[in-house]
Design a protein around this motif. Structure first.
Motif, PDB file in Angstrom:
ATOM      1  N   UNK A  80      -4.905  -4.950  -1.677  1.00 31.93           N
ATOM      2  CA  UNK A  80      -4.134  -4.718  -2.904  1.00 31.93           C
ATOM      3  C   UNK A  80      -3.281  -3.452  -2.846  1.00 31.93           C
ATOM      4  N   UNK A  81      -3.382  -2.688  -1.798  1.00 33.21           N
ATOM      5  CA  UNK A  81      -2.597  -1.462  -1.682  1.00 33.21           C
ATOM      6  C   UNK A  81      -1.594  -1.577  -0.549  1.00 33.21           C
ATOM      7  N   UNK A  82      -0.535  -0.780  -0.653  1.00 30.73           N
ATOM      8  CA  UNK A  82       0.437  -0.673   0.424  1.00 30.73           C
ATOM      9  C   UNK A  82       0.797   0.802   0.565  1.00 30.73           C
ATOM     10  N   UNK A  83       1.116   1.204   1.784  1.00 31.73           N
ATOM     11  CA  UNK A  83       1.421   2.609   2.067  1.00 31.73           C
ATOM     12  C   UNK A  83       2.707   2.715   2.866  1.00 31.73           C
ATOM     13  N   UNK A 109       4.344  -1.975  -4.701  1.00 35.66           N
ATOM     14  CA  UNK A 109       4.958  -3.227  -4.265  1.00 35.66           C
ATOM     15  C   UNK A 109       4.108  -3.929  -3.209  1.00 35.66           C
ATOM     16  N   UNK A 110       4.256  -5.233  -3.148  1.00 30.77           N
ATOM     17  CA  UNK A 110       3.595  -6.047  -2.130  1.00 30.77           C
ATOM     18  C   UNK A 110       4.496  -6.148  -0.907  1.00 30.77           C
ATOM     19  N   UNK A 136       5.405  -8.703   0.926  1.00 30.15           N
ATOM     20  CA  UNK A 136       6.375  -9.795   0.916  1.00 30.15           C
ATOM     21  C   UNK A 136       7.590  -9.448   0.045  1.00 30.15           C
ATOM     22  N   UNK A 137       7.385  -8.663  -1.023  1.00 30.89           N
ATOM     23  CA  UNK A 137       8.510  -8.233  -1.862  1.00 30.89           C
ATOM     24  C   UNK A 137       9.405  -7.255  -1.092  1.00 30.89           C
ATOM     25  N   UNK A 138       8.764  -6.328  -0.402  1.00 30.67           N
ATOM     26  CA  UNK A 138       9.514  -5.325   0.359  1.00 30.67           C
ATOM     27  C   UNK A 138      10.229  -5.949   1.541  1.00 30.67           C
ATOM     28  N   UNK A 139       9.595  -6.905   2.175  1.00 34.11           N
ATOM     29  CA  UNK A 139      10.192  -7.564   3.335  1.00 34.11           C
ATOM     30  C   UNK A 139      11.557  -8.158   2.981  1.00 34.11           C
ATOM     31  N   UNK A 140      11.650  -8.785   1.843  1.00 36.17           N
ATOM     32  CA  UNK A 140      12.912  -9.387   1.408  1.00 36.17           C
ATOM     33  C   UNK A 140      13.981  -8.342   1.113  1.00 36.17           C
ATOM     34  N   UNK A 141      13.638  -7.339   0.322  1.00 37.33           N
ATOM     35  CA  UNK A 141      14.670  -6.393  -0.112  1.00 37.33           C
ATOM     36  C   UNK A 141      15.030  -5.369   0.964  1.00 37.33           C
TER      37      UNK A 141
END
Length: 168
Positions: free
Chosen positions: A87-90, A102-103, A105-110
């Protein structure tokens, strides 16, 4: 932003472009000596300078990260890689680590257009921060990064990684 201009123009330019002070750019009036990367302009074309500054302002994506109970604004070009756990991202920069909401997969796109690509289920890297690649057994690669760390490119992501970097 840094402005190098003739004495009679400096105050006019500082006032006109005040809203762009946070941009990492050097403006140099034609006729002045400057060694380095800069945008060279003349006073008759200030509309073009403003259009350029606006394009820089809108293209500079930032992500907000948390460290020691404080929230920091992180320019995407300073990010080395982003690591996700359940549930965390760094975000990892050259010398800091920040927690983000943010997740992956969300960051990968943007972030795709900014030079970021996924290399495993839990990692997205900034391709501008790659120092070198080392092939490993089992069709994996070790990616050495400019911050001195290394990460592993897993088999499932090799094809998309090579395509992104235009490797064979």
């Amino acid at each position: 932003m840094k402005i190098l201009a003739h004495n009679q123009n400096i105050s006019i330019l500082q006032e006109k472009f005040q809203r762009y002070n946070d941009l990492d750019v050097v403006l140099v009036e034609r006729g002045l000596d400057f060694q380095g990367v800069a945008y060279v302009f003349d006073m008759q074309h200030l509309e073009e300078v403003e259009a350029y500054l606006q394009s820089l302002e809108t293209s500079a994506l930032v992500i907000y990260g948390k460290k020691n109970q404080r929230i920091y604004k992180i320019d995407v070009y300073k990010i080395v890689y982003i690591e996700g756990f359940s549930k965390e991202a760094y975000i990892h920069t050259m010398d800091e680590q920040y927690e983000i909401k943010e997740k992956l997969y969300e960051l990968e796109e943007c972030l795709f257009d900014y030079g970021f690509v996924r290399i495993s289920k839990s990692l997205i890297i900034n391709c501008r921060m790659i120092e070198s690649l080392e092939p490993l057994l089992n069709m994996k690669y070790r990616i050495y990064l400019k911050n001195g760390e290394y990460v592993e490119l897993t088999r499932n992501y090799i094809a998309s990684f090579k395509k992104y970097l235009k490797m064979r």
